[in-house]
Design an enzyme around this catalytic site. Structure first.
Site, mmCIF file in Angstrom:
data_model
loop_
_atom_site.group_PDB
_atom_site.id
_atom_site.type_symbol
_atom_site.label_atom_id
_atom_site.label_comp_id
_atom_site.label_asym_id
_atom_site.label_seq_id
_atom_site.Cartn_x
_atom_site.Cartn_y
_atom_site.Cartn_z
ATOM 1 N N ARG A 175 25.557 -16.097 95.426
ATOM 2 C CA ARG A 175 26.694 -15.703 96.266
ATOM 3 C C ARG A 175 27.911 -15.390 95.397
ATOM 4 O O ARG A 175 28.638 -14.428 95.665
ATOM 5 C CB ARG A 175 27.039 -16.809 97.269
ATOM 6 C CG ARG A 175 26.062 -16.910 98.429
ATOM 7 C CD ARG A 175 26.427 -18.060 99.360
ATOM 8 N NE ARG A 175 27.699 -17.839 100.038
ATOM 9 C CZ ARG A 175 28.322 -18.772 100.752
ATOM 10 N NH1 ARG A 175 27.826 -19.993 100.855
ATOM 11 N NH2 ARG A 175 29.471 -18.497 101.356
ATOM 12 N N CYS A 235 35.347 -22.172 97.683
ATOM 13 C CA CYS A 235 33.934 -22.087 98.065
ATOM 14 C C CYS A 235 33.834 -21.062 99.195
ATOM 15 O O CYS A 235 34.529 -20.043 99.159
ATOM 16 C CB CYS A 235 33.393 -23.450 98.485
ATOM 17 S SG CYS A 235 34.248 -24.197 99.901
#
Length: 278
Positions: A175, A235
């Site tokens: 990611r 995050c």
């Protein structure tokens, strides 16, 4: 009380008048029902802290910190008050006890610890569990907030130019690099330019306990992070960023946290995005 406590320590402290145990398990939508799981089995005396219930529901982002008054009200109803020693655990792949830990510290509770290994380790050791819901007595929790370790979008934009804080991203390598699309369709792939990647899995042993301080420091250093300089963690939505912040706390470092994280940055057309090998 240390910031990280063992299952043995907690078992020996059970029943102490000032001790409060909190199950802060949270998962993504469609991954389970932590509240129902808590009712089936939890550490005796533990109350369930629903992280969805203590977010800022007025914000357009999914997991933003709430107003201090809302947090205090929710804690009072759970029997968590001033003077309590609070031990948090979870049974989540996202190690969500750390998000609860960060919230407690932001809102004025500092005698707070995480149970090393969480509920999985407690169960693996054959320790006692309870079912149903606890009925805690209402306790006063003073509404207070110190957001000096919380970063907003404008702070992060300014940091692009100043480089005052190292940005450390807790998401998976795929990611972070942009190879894997984001779970939310409207969010671009990639990462904040100049940030580095420390996936949270690197911080844990095979049994789910945190690595030693020496090994945690090595994980950050291997990623190119200077733990002696200012750090802000990020995050997907501000949850696993707290795991990085807690790991740095174990090293005696106070990291900031970008609350909107990639959900905010990746959805904003005005922010630069970077794709590269993690």
């Amino acid at each position: 009380m240390d910031s990280l406590v063992s299952t043995e320590w907690l078992a020996n402290e059970m029943g102490a008048s000032d001790l409060r145990i909190v199950d802060a398990t949270w998962v993504m939508a469609g991954q389970g029902d932590p509240a129902a799981d808590h009712e089936r089995a939890h550490i005796p005396g533990a109350v369930f802290l629903d992280l969805e219930d203590v977010r800022d529901t007025a914000a357009p982002l999914p997991m933003m910190l709430p107003p201090a008054e809302k947090f205090a009200s929710r804690m009072q109803s759970l029997g968590l008050g001033d003077g309590s020693r609070i031990v948090i655990y979870d049974n989540s792949p996202y190690r969500t006890a750390a998000r609860a830990w960060f919230m407690f510290r932001t809102f004025g509770a500092h005698d707070v610890a995480i149970l090393d290994g969480g509920f999985a380790k407690w169960q693996a050791e054959g320790r006692e569990v309870a079912s149903g819901r606890e009925a805690p007595r209402h306790r006063h929790f003073t509404a207070w907030a110190d957001r000096k370790q919380v970063r907003a979008l404008d702070d992060m934009k300014a940091n692009l130019n100043s480089g005052a804080e190292q940005v450390v991203d807790a998401r998976s390598a795929s990611r972070f690099s942009g190879e894997e699309p984001e779970p939310r369709a409207e969010i671009a792939a990639g990462h904040i330019p100049g940030s580095v990647n420390v996936p949270i899995a690197r911080l844990f042993e095979a049994d789910g306990t945190y690595k030693s301080a020496e090994d945690i420091a090595g994980v950050f250093e291997a990623a190119g992070v200077d733990i002696n300089k200012p750090i802000v963690t990020t995050c997907g939505s501000g949850v696993t960023a707290a795991v990085l912040a807690f790991a740095l706390h174990l090293l005696g470092k106070d990291a900031a946290l970008y609350d909107g994280s990639w959900t905010e940055w990746g959805a904003d057309p005005s922010t630069p995005k970077e794709k590269s090998a993690a």
